[in-house]
Design an enzyme around this catalytic site. Structure first.
Site, PDB file in Angstrom:
ATOM      1  N   ASP A   7     -40.831  41.928   4.054  1.00  0.00           N
ATOM      2  CA  ASP A   7     -40.700  43.194   4.776  1.00  0.00           C
ATOM      3  C   ASP A   7     -41.432  44.274   3.975  1.00  0.00           C
ATOM      4  OD1 ASP A   7     -38.986  43.869   2.699  1.00  0.00           O
ATOM      5  OD2 ASP A   7     -37.219  44.177   3.957  1.00  0.00           O
ATOM      6  N   CYS A  64     -37.936  40.316   0.169  1.00  0.00           N
ATOM      7  CA  CYS A  64     -37.492  41.605   0.688  1.00  0.00           C
ATOM      8  C   CYS A  64     -36.960  42.372  -0.511  1.00  0.00           C
ATOM      9  CB  CYS A  64     -36.466  41.444   1.811  1.00  0.00           C
ATOM     10  SG  CYS A  64     -34.935  40.616   1.379  1.00  0.00           S
ATOM     11  N   THR A  66     -33.929  42.680  -1.858  1.00  0.00           N
ATOM     12  CA  THR A  66     -33.041  41.862  -2.687  1.00  0.00           C
ATOM     13  C   THR A  66     -33.280  40.361  -2.549  1.00  0.00           C
ATOM     14  OG1 THR A  66     -31.443  41.741  -0.881  1.00  0.00           O
ATOM     15  CG2 THR A  66     -31.172  43.555  -2.487  1.00  0.00           C
ATOM     16  N   HIS A  97     -33.025  19.551  -7.263  1.00  0.00           N
ATOM     17  CA  HIS A  97     -31.740  19.074  -6.743  1.00  0.00           C
ATOM     18  C   HIS A  97     -31.522  19.388  -5.267  1.00  0.00           C
ATOM     19  CE1 HIS A  97     -29.474  18.571 -10.846  1.00  0.00           C
ATOM     20  NE2 HIS A  97     -30.647  17.967 -10.815  1.00  0.00           N
ATOM     21  N   HIS A 132     -29.488  13.046  -5.006  1.00  0.00           N
ATOM     22  CA  HIS A 132     -29.669  14.390  -4.438  1.00  0.00           C
ATOM     23  C   HIS A 132     -30.138  14.327  -2.988  1.00  0.00           C
ATOM     24  CE1 HIS A 132     -28.907  15.943  -8.383  1.00  0.00           C
ATOM     25  NE2 HIS A 132     -29.876  15.193  -8.885  1.00  0.00           N
TER      26      HIS A 132
HETATM   27  C1  RB5 Z   1     -34.752  47.116   3.192  1.00  0.00           C
HETATM   28  O1  RB5 Z   1     -34.395  48.398   2.822  1.00  0.00           O
HETATM   29  C2  RB5 Z   1     -33.790  46.107   2.570  1.00  0.00           C
HETATM   30  O2  RB5 Z   1     -32.539  46.193   3.189  1.00  0.00           O
HETATM   31  C3  RB5 Z   1     -34.350  44.723   2.687  1.00  0.00           C
HETATM   32  O3  RB5 Z   1     -35.587  44.679   2.059  1.00  0.00           O
HETATM   33  C4  RB5 Z   1     -33.558  43.599   2.038  1.00  0.00           C
HETATM   34  O4  RB5 Z   1     -33.195  43.891   0.748  1.00  0.00           O
HETATM   35  C5  RB5 Z   1     -32.445  43.053   2.837  1.00  0.00           C
HETATM   36  O5  RB5 Z   1     -31.780  42.072   2.462  1.00  0.00           O
END
Ligand code: RB5
Length: 143
Positions: A7, A64, A66, A97, A132
């Site tokens: 994203d 993204c 996180t 695994h 596995h």
């Molecule tokens: C975008 O602001 C953020 O929410 C997205 O990049 C991501 O971290 C979502 O899991």
């Protein structure tokens, strides 16, 4: 083929990692986003997951902010085993695994060097198979 998508939160890191993987001799395909606007990460997770068929040698790398949203969305697809990795050990084990076929990274969590290391390990480590394989099969058949 190694597919990349992210994203808006991870465009710069995605492009950097894609160039690194390409320079290492792998075939790569970039599925966006282009970074010009805020986008919804599931759109990109679903697009990438749809390009990867189970038991093929294709891999995907999703980024993204996180890595969490991408991993949640990608794992809704049959045959996708998406692993959110924050270090070299989990990247290695995800392949050895869990036969993970999609790597998820958090661009707001990881430094560039760690992200590079995780990707290098993920794309060069093979599945161990054996016991596995039975466990990985149960991911799909046990539900
Ligand atoms: C975008 O602001 C953020 O929410 C997205 O990049 C991501 O971290 C979502 O899991």
């Amino acid at each position: 083929m190694i597919f990349f998508a992210s994203d808006h939160a991870a465009v710069e890191m995605r492009r950097h990692l894609l160039a690194m993987v390409h320079d290492q001799g792998f075939d790569v395909e970039d599925l966006g986003a282009d970074g010009s606007q805020s986008v919804d990460y599931p759109d990109f997770a679903h697009a990438l997951a749809a390009r990867i068929s189970n038991r093929s040698s294709d891999l995907g790398i999703l980024l993204c902010g996180t890595g969490l949203g991408m991993s949640m969305a990608a794992n809704r697809h049959i045959g996708i085993r998406a692993a959110l990795c924050h270090d070299a050990y989990t990247a290695e084990m995800a392949r050895r695994h869990n036969d993970a076929n999609v790597l998820c990274l958090g661009a707001r969590v990881l430094g560039e060097g760690v992200a590079e290391q995780i990707v290098r390990i993920f794309i060069t480590t093979e599945f161990d198979g054996g016991r596995h394989a039975r466990r990985v099969d149960k991911i799909e058949t046990g539900v």
